[in-house]
Design a protein around this motif. Structure first.
Motif, PDB file in Angstrom:
ATOM      1  N   ASN A   1      -2.566   6.474  -5.955  1.00  0.00           N
ATOM      2  CA  ASN A   1      -2.514   6.138  -4.538  1.00  0.00           C
ATOM      3  C   ASN A   1      -3.254   4.814  -4.323  1.00  0.00           C
TER       4      ASN A   1
ATOM      5  N   SER B   1      -4.467   2.337  -1.584  1.00  0.00           N
ATOM      6  CA  SER B   1      -4.718   2.060  -0.163  1.00  0.00           C
ATOM      7  C   SER B   1      -6.089   1.402  -0.059  1.00  0.00           C
TER       8      SER B   1
ATOM      9  N   LEU C   1       0.860  -1.184   0.000  1.00  0.00           N
ATOM     10  CA  LEU C   1       0.000   0.000   0.000  1.00  0.00           C
ATOM     11  C   LEU C   1       0.891   1.226   0.000  1.00  0.00           C
TER      12      LEU C   1
END
Length: 910
Positions: free
Chosen positions: A432, A434, A410
């Motif tokens: 990103n 996550s 992550l």
């Protein structure tokens, strides 16, 4: 002056009886302009031959009533300069500077709605001769076991021409004849483009090294001169060879200057170097300096293949190509692909995840992709696999695969695209990854937005939003019907915010639109879709838009306004107006066809309008309701309408029919106006004396005492008890009456271009010329020739011979009358021959006047000319009359022969 003209145009009227004259169109094509020849071929097709660059003039002479409409067309194209686009509606087809591609079969179609349209054709044959091209090819072969080499040279001469060209070969100034020189062959090769002749020089001899000329000729057709090309053959003659200063492919940044040199390494004669580009021409900024091509501050539009060609007409041209590639880098996109093997749409620990990066670039294969994780470069490992070119994605796509995803994976991943060593700025995208940053999108159409209503011509906004999901992808719009394009003309339109804006909406844009999530800049999963209906509202479409309604007074008139289509279909009101004022009447049934009935009277003629509304707007049907009679229709095919009167005057038999005479009140007469230069010369009423016009039956009116050779405008309008119809106008022109073959009735003033059937004698030196004061050459000799015709008018025509250069003393011009057949006419009692009177006016002013002879040419086994009258020298400044009797023994012609005097002041006229 006014009283004089009224007397001058006193007229006589009579009504023609008989069958109707409505007749289908009939057409005939005649020619003028710069024709070389007009003939009929073996299948009776007329062929018009013309030189390329000259003016083509074809005229379609038509008959028929009503007056036919004429349309010119051409086989596999149109008759205008813009082929395949349009037709020409005109009696005369005129093409200035005709080109070879404009040759072909031209059709004149005349149609007046009666019967079958008339169609005539003529084939236009454009003659031309291009400059020939001469190329040299040579072969060297071993003969008899390499005892010696035989060198053979082929000189190939090619030309484009019509008709086929004749070739002549010369060595120096000497004609080459194959029958007299065993060292040459002259032949036509097979499968060549254009016309080609080859001169083969076998086993070159010393005398074969010389200047060779190829001369081509079309035998002076259309006065096209011969053309030639010369080549000098030496023992050093060789084909061209070139070398480029750069590699086959050159890749540069935008804004750079590019220099490409094309060096000639061999070839005699010295080759000529040219530069070209594919596709398209050289850029406007390109400069060619000798052998070097210079491109300043290149842009992506300058990319392409640049070709250097060296030609010296020996062997084949030498060619080299350079592929110029200008680096560009466009939109950089990313994709997040969950584990495809598990059919997943979310990120899950323990499963694979692929990040992909793609940029639209040129050259695509030179793009370098670099991946970063939290700012640090990524290298291939057991858990991270770098794919420089992902085979499962679009070409030029780089991917980073995360295997068996762990919490350590992550992070923020970055993809950077660039051209190594280039000044083109690099592009970067960050993703990103996550547990909360990636989720499938949810697509939704706002409440009330499933159907968008808009009036035609307005603006519309179709909305389709991503209400949930991370990252949020752009929205792609397309039409639900696959064959329909978007309003912009594209098959698909991208909107970053999901709002499709359409301006100036038209009814053809109405329909269903599909919105769907893009597979890039978000999750690469099954696309989310929705639909929005665009409903375009427009006012009612009515029939008729305009209608001319004629009726008798005191009869019932019914007007109907039919609603063909309407959106929305529900009508809001229907109203009727007369001359702009609303008619008071009960509200019509909105579900019925709007209709208005009333009794026509002289007081309620006018413009009626039916206005129909829906919520989108208003439309109207307009009716012009009148008891006014229809216009008269002039008849243009009256045989011999002109009659010559005393005092240099003529009369004209004007004929017409009345369109639909029973549609309105009875026609009791006509108003007729005769005008010259916008001034009324005659304005009077024609009284039908109680006899109404019948449909298709000719009416006639003789206009008398018109001045020869003037033309006039005639205006005509029908009259009823209550009203006068509209005026129609036409031009009446004086033309020589054709009364052949009765010479006793033949009168000619040369006012018509056909000069009464007279013709130029082809066996003389030069021709008679038709002119009047207005067409005289302003630089003509001042002391010879007349100022007017014999009647004293400057508009009148006459025939004359021009004595100026290049004419010399003794040159003759002959003008031949039509052939008069008198074999069936009996002479006076006791005489076997018929006497005729020949009368004419002549003008012979000038100190260098030659001779005017009048001859009788009698046709028999052999034509015999005999002098009837002759006059020589200066005869004064006035026109004079001559006349005499003849008694020909058979068919005859009158010949007017003008003989040029000792100098230029010797114009003779008659």
């Amino acid at each position: 002056m006014e009283l004089f003209w009224i007397f001058l145009f006193s007229s006589v009227y009579h009504l023609a009886s008989g069958q109707g004259v409505y007749a289908p169109a009939n057409a005939q094509i005649v020619h003028s302009g710069a024709a070389c020849n007009v003939k009929d071929d073996n299948i009776s097709e007329r062929i018009y031959t013309i030189k390329e660059g000259d003016t083509l003039v074809l005229q379609c002479i038509v008959k028929g009533h009503p007056r036919p409409q004429i349309r010119w067309t051409k086989t596999a194209g149109s008759a205008s300069d813009k082929f395949q686009e349009t037709s020409i509606y005109n009696e005369t087809l005129r093409i200035e500077g005709i080109q070879r591609v404009q040759g072909g079969r031209y059709y004149c179609k005349a149609d007046n709605g009666v019967g079958v349209a008339a169609i005539k054709s003529i084939r236009v044959d454009v003659q031309y001769l291009d400059a020939p091209s001469l190329t040299v090819h040579q072969t060297i072969s071993d003969v008899r076991g390499s005892y010696y080499q035989e060198k053979t040279v082929f000189l190939r001469c090619t030309v484009n021409s019509n008709p086929p060209a004749r070739f002549i070969w010369k060595r120096g100034n000497m004609l080459i004849e194959q029958s007299k020189d065993n060292g040459v062959d002259i032949y036509e090769p097979l499968y060549t483009q254009g016309e080609t002749k080859v001169l083969k020089l076998k086993n070159l001899r010393p005398k074969d090294f010389a200047d060779y000329t190829c001369q081509v000729s079309v035998r002076n057709v259309c006065n096209i001169e011969d053309k030639s090309v010369t080549f000098r053959l030496t023992n050093s003659t060789s084909p061209p060879m070139i070398r480029l200063s750069v590699n086959d492919t050159v890749v540069v940044d935008p804004g750079q200057d590019v220099y490409i040199s094309c060096d000639v390494t061999a070839g005699l004669p010295q080759p000529t170097v040219t530069w070209s580009r594919y596709p398209g021409p050289l850029p406007l900024s390109a400069q060619v300096r000798g052998k070097t091509l210079i491109l300043r501050a290149v842009t992506p539009s300058d990319a392409g293949f640049y070709n250097c060609t060296a030609v010296n007409n020996v062997g084949n041209p030498a060619r080299k190509n350079v592929n110029l590639v200008v680096r560009t880098m466009g939109n950089l996109t990313f994709q997040i692909t969950p584990d495809s093997n598990k059919d997943s749409e979310t990120i899950q620990m323990g499963r694979d995840l692929k990040l992909s990066c793609h940029v639209d670039a040129t050259p695509q294969d030179k793009v370098n992709y670099t991946w970063y994780k939290n700012g640090a470069p990524v290298f291939t490992s057991d858990s991270l696999i770098l794919l420089r070119a992902d085979p499962d994605m679009a070409p030029g796509t780089s991917s980073l695969e995360i295997v068996d995803m762990k919490f350590r994976d992550l992070a923020t991943y970055s993809c950077v695209a660039n051209f190594p060593g280039s000044q083109v700025p690099e592009l970067r995208v960050d993703v990103n990854i996550s547990q909360n940053s990636v989720s499938p999108p949810v697509l939704s159409v706002p409440q009330g937005g499933q159907v968008v209503n808009v009036r035609e011509g307005g603006n519309a906004e179709l909305v389709c939003l991503v209400v949930d999901g991370k990252p949020r992808p752009p929205i792609l719009w397309s039409r639900v019907e696959k064959d329909l394009l978007m309003p912009s003309g594209a098959t698909m339109v991208e909107t970053p915010d999901g709002r499709l804006r359409i301006r100036n909406v038209s009814r053809d844009m109405m329909g269903a639109y599909r919105c769907q999530t893009a597979p890039y800049n978000g999750l690469n999963i099954k696309r989310r879709e929705a639909q929005v209906q665009l409903n375009v509202q427009y006012p009612p479409i009515l029939d008729p838009v305009y209608q001319d309604v004629r009726s008798r007074n005191y009869q019932t008139v019914t007007l109907r306004c039919t609603v063909l289509r309407s959106n929305p279909p529900r009508l809001t009101y229907i109203r009727w107006f007369r001359n702009g004022d609303q008619i008071r009447m009960p509200m019509p049934d909105l579900k019925e066809t709007p209709e208005l009935k009333f009794r026509l009277e002289p007081t309620n003629n006018g413009t009626y309008e039916c206005r129909v509304n829906n919520t989108a707007g208003i439309s109207s049907c307009t009716f012009n309701v009148s008891a006014q009679p229809y216009n008269a229709e002039f008849y243009f095919d009256t045989p011999n309408p002109v009659r010559i009167l005393k005092g240099n005057n003529y009369s004209y038999n004007l004929q017409w029919t009345q369109k639909d005479p029973d549609a309105t009140d009875p026609i009791i007469g006509y108003w007729i106006n005769v005008q010259k230069n916008k001034q009324n010369l005659v304005s009077e009423q024609i009284d039908l004396k109680g006899k109404e016009p019948e449909k298709g039956v000719l009416l006639s009116y003789v206009i008398s005492n018109l001045r020869i050779p003037l033309s006039y405008e005639v205006r005509l309008a029908p009259i009823t008890t209550y009203s006068t119809g509209g005026y129609v106008s036409r031009i009446i022109q004086y033309s020589e009456p054709y009364t052949y073959p009765r010479p006793s009735d033949h009168v000619c003033g040369f006012e018509d271009e056909r000069i009464c059937g007279f013709s130029q004698d082809r066996s003389d030196i030069f021709d008679w010329t038709r002119q009047n004061h207005l067409t005289q050459n302003p630089k003509r000799s001042a002391n010879t020739g007349p100022e007017t015709d014999r009647s004293g008018t400057k508009e009148g025509y006459y025939m004359y011979i021009e004595a100026s250069r290049p004419r010399i003393q003794g040159d003759k011009a002959r003008l031949l009358s039509p052939l008069f057949n008198v074999s069936s006419v009996r002479g006076p009692k006791g005489s076997g021959r018929v006497p005729y009177c020949v009368s004419f006016y002549y003008h012979m002013k000038g100190k260098h006047i030659g001779t005017l002879n009048v001859l009788l040419r009698v046709r028999s086994i052999a034509s015999v000319d005999s002098v009837l009258w002759t006059k020589s020298g200066h005869q004064g400044p006035n026109w004079k009359r001559a006349f005499f009797d003849i008694s020909p023994s058979g068919p005859f012609q009158i010949v007017f022969e003008g003989v040029r005097g000792p100098s230029f002041e010797g114009d003779i006229c008659y």
